[in-house]
Design a protein around this motif. Structure first.
Motif, PDB file in Angstrom:
ATOM      1  N   LYS A   1       0.821  -1.197   0.000  1.00  0.00           N
ATOM      2  CA  LYS A   1       0.000   0.000   0.000  1.00  0.00           C
ATOM      3  C   LYS A   1       0.861   1.255   0.000  1.00  0.00           C
ATOM      4  CE  LYS A   1      -4.024  -1.825   2.382  1.00  0.00           C
ATOM      5  NZ  LYS A   1      -4.920  -1.678   3.516  1.00  0.00           N
ATOM      6  N   GLY A   2       0.332   2.278  -0.663  1.00  0.00           N
ATOM      7  CA  GLY A   2       0.983   3.577  -0.667  1.00  0.00           C
ATOM      8  C   GLY A   2       0.480   4.409   0.502  1.00  0.00           C
ATOM      9  N   THR A   3       0.589   5.702   0.377  1.00  0.00           N
ATOM     10  CA  THR A   3       0.149   6.620   1.412  1.00  0.00           C
ATOM     11  C   THR A   3      -1.360   6.526   1.597  1.00  0.00           C
ATOM     12  OG1 THR A   3       1.918   8.119   0.781  1.00  0.00           O
ATOM     13  CG2 THR A   3       0.163   9.028   2.134  1.00  0.00           C
ATOM     14  N   ILE A   4      -1.787   6.432   2.839  1.00  0.00           N
ATOM     15  CA  ILE A   4      -3.208   6.339   3.156  1.00  0.00           C
ATOM     16  C   ILE A   4      -3.737   7.742   3.441  1.00  0.00           C
ATOM     17  CG2 ILE A   4      -4.905   5.400   4.749  1.00  0.00           C
ATOM     18  CD1 ILE A   4      -2.976   3.042   5.161  1.00  0.00           C
TER      19      ILE A   4
ATOM     20  N   ASP B   1      -2.639   0.710  -4.264  1.00  0.00           N
ATOM     21  CA  ASP B   1      -2.029  -0.607  -4.075  1.00  0.00           C
ATOM     22  C   ASP B   1      -1.149  -0.882  -5.291  1.00  0.00           C
ATOM     23  OD1 ASP B   1      -1.398  -3.314  -3.747  1.00  0.00           O
ATOM     24  OD2 ASP B   1      -3.264  -3.671  -2.674  1.00  0.00           O
ATOM     25  N   PHE B   2       0.157  -0.978  -5.068  1.00  0.00           N
ATOM     26  CA  PHE B   2       1.098  -1.119  -6.167  1.00  0.00           C
ATOM     27  C   PHE B   2       1.175  -2.549  -6.692  1.00  0.00           C
ATOM     28  CE2 PHE B   2       2.676   2.511  -3.632  1.00  0.00           C
ATOM     29  CZ  PHE B   2       2.384   3.493  -4.548  1.00  0.00           C
ATOM     30  N   ILE B   3       0.778  -3.522  -5.915  1.00  0.00           N
ATOM     31  CA  ILE B   3       0.766  -4.910  -6.381  1.00  0.00           C
ATOM     32  C   ILE B   3      -0.472  -5.165  -7.247  1.00  0.00           C
ATOM     33  CG2 ILE B   3       0.632  -7.313  -5.635  1.00  0.00           C
ATOM     34  CD1 ILE B   3       2.308  -6.486  -3.197  1.00  0.00           C
ATOM     35  N   LYS B   4      -1.630  -4.676  -6.798  1.00  0.00           N
ATOM     36  CA  LYS B   4      -2.871  -4.844  -7.554  1.00  0.00           C
ATOM     37  C   LYS B   4      -3.042  -3.779  -8.631  1.00  0.00           C
ATOM     38  CE  LYS B   4      -5.324  -6.928  -3.675  1.00  0.00           C
ATOM     39  NZ  LYS B   4      -6.456  -6.772  -2.761  1.00  0.00           N
ATOM     40  N   ARG B   5      -2.184  -2.783  -8.668  1.00  0.00           N
ATOM     41  CA  ARG B   5      -2.176  -1.693  -9.650  1.00  0.00           C
ATOM     42  C   ARG B   5      -3.505  -0.966  -9.744  1.00  0.00           C
ATOM     43  NH1 ARG B   5       2.514  -1.519 -12.884  1.00  0.00           N
ATOM     44  NH2 ARG B   5       3.718  -3.424 -12.666  1.00  0.00           N
ATOM     45  N   GLY B   6      -3.838  -0.277  -8.658  1.00  0.00           N
ATOM     46  CA  GLY B   6      -5.063   0.502  -8.663  1.00  0.00           C
ATOM     47  C   GLY B   6      -5.196   1.328  -7.404  1.00  0.00           C
ATOM     48  N   THR B   7      -6.240   2.128  -7.364  1.00  0.00           N
ATOM     49  CA  THR B   7      -6.548   2.942  -6.204  1.00  0.00           C
ATOM     50  C   THR B   7      -7.814   2.399  -5.575  1.00  0.00           C
ATOM     51  OG1 THR B   7      -5.578   4.854  -7.306  1.00  0.00           O
ATOM     52  CG2 THR B   7      -6.945   5.298  -5.400  1.00  0.00           C
ATOM     53  N   TYR B   8      -7.803   2.251  -4.257  1.00  0.00           N
ATOM     54  CA  TYR B   8      -8.900   1.649  -3.518  1.00  0.00           C
ATOM     55  C   TYR B   8      -9.419   2.606  -2.465  1.00  0.00           C
ATOM     56  CZ  TYR B   8      -7.557  -2.731  -5.665  1.00  0.00           C
ATOM     57  OH  TYR B   8      -7.286  -3.712  -6.582  1.00  0.00           O
ATOM     58  N   ALA B   9     -10.684   2.410  -2.069  1.00  0.00           N
ATOM     59  CA  ALA B   9     -11.296   3.225  -1.026  1.00  0.00           C
ATOM     60  C   ALA B   9     -12.130   2.319  -0.126  1.00  0.00           C
ATOM     61  CB  ALA B   9     -12.174   4.304  -1.624  1.00  0.00           C
ATOM     62  N   ALA B  10     -12.195   2.691   1.140  1.00  0.00           N
ATOM     63  CA  ALA B  10     -13.022   1.972   2.115  1.00  0.00           C
ATOM     64  C   ALA B  10     -13.807   2.999   2.910  1.00  0.00           C
ATOM     65  CB  ALA B  10     -12.166   1.122   3.036  1.00  0.00           C
TER      66      ALA B  10
ATOM     67  N   GLY C   1      -5.579   0.326 -12.812  1.00  0.00           N
ATOM     68  CA  GLY C   1      -4.485   0.628 -13.715  1.00  0.00           C
ATOM     69  C   GLY C   1      -3.954   2.035 -13.608  1.00  0.00           C
ATOM     70  N   SER C   2      -4.436   2.781 -12.631  1.00  0.00           N
ATOM     71  CA  SER C   2      -3.949   4.152 -12.441  1.00  0.00           C
ATOM     72  C   SER C   2      -3.976   4.493 -10.962  1.00  0.00           C
ATOM     73  CB  SER C   2      -4.807   5.144 -13.223  1.00  0.00           C
ATOM     74  OG  SER C   2      -6.132   5.136 -12.738  1.00  0.00           O
ATOM     75  N   TYR C   3      -3.258   5.532 -10.618  1.00  0.00           N
ATOM     76  CA  TYR C   3      -3.161   5.972  -9.232  1.00  0.00           C
ATOM     77  C   TYR C   3      -3.664   7.408  -9.161  1.00  0.00           C
ATOM     78  CZ  TYR C   3       0.010   2.025  -9.365  1.00  0.00           C
ATOM     79  OH  TYR C   3       0.554   0.785  -9.564  1.00  0.00           O
TER      80      TYR C   3
END
Length: 65
Positions: free
Chosen positions: A2-5, A20-29, A41-43
């Protein structure tokens, strides 16, 4: 890995956002623990873009489509 939260608020709810650099995407919770991919595929780094992506992914009507 994970990158910066970051945290942001959309429609009165607080969301936690990270890249998430392994899954190659940006996530939200959200506060309830629901986790979704908001960009594949993008950050995302711009706050407005992150909030629009969260609104689209979580089905909120705060931004125009």
């Amino acid at each position: 890995m994970k990158g910066t939260i970051k945290t942001t608020t959309v429609a009165g709810k607080t969301y936690t956002v990270w890249s998430d650099f392994i899954k190659r995407g940006t996530y939200a919770a959200d506060e309830d623990g629901n986790e979704k991919r908001i960009a594949g595929g993008s950050y995302l780094t711009n706050d407005l873009t992150i909030r629009k992506a969260i609104a689209a992914s979580f089905g909120l009507s705060t931004f125009r489509k």
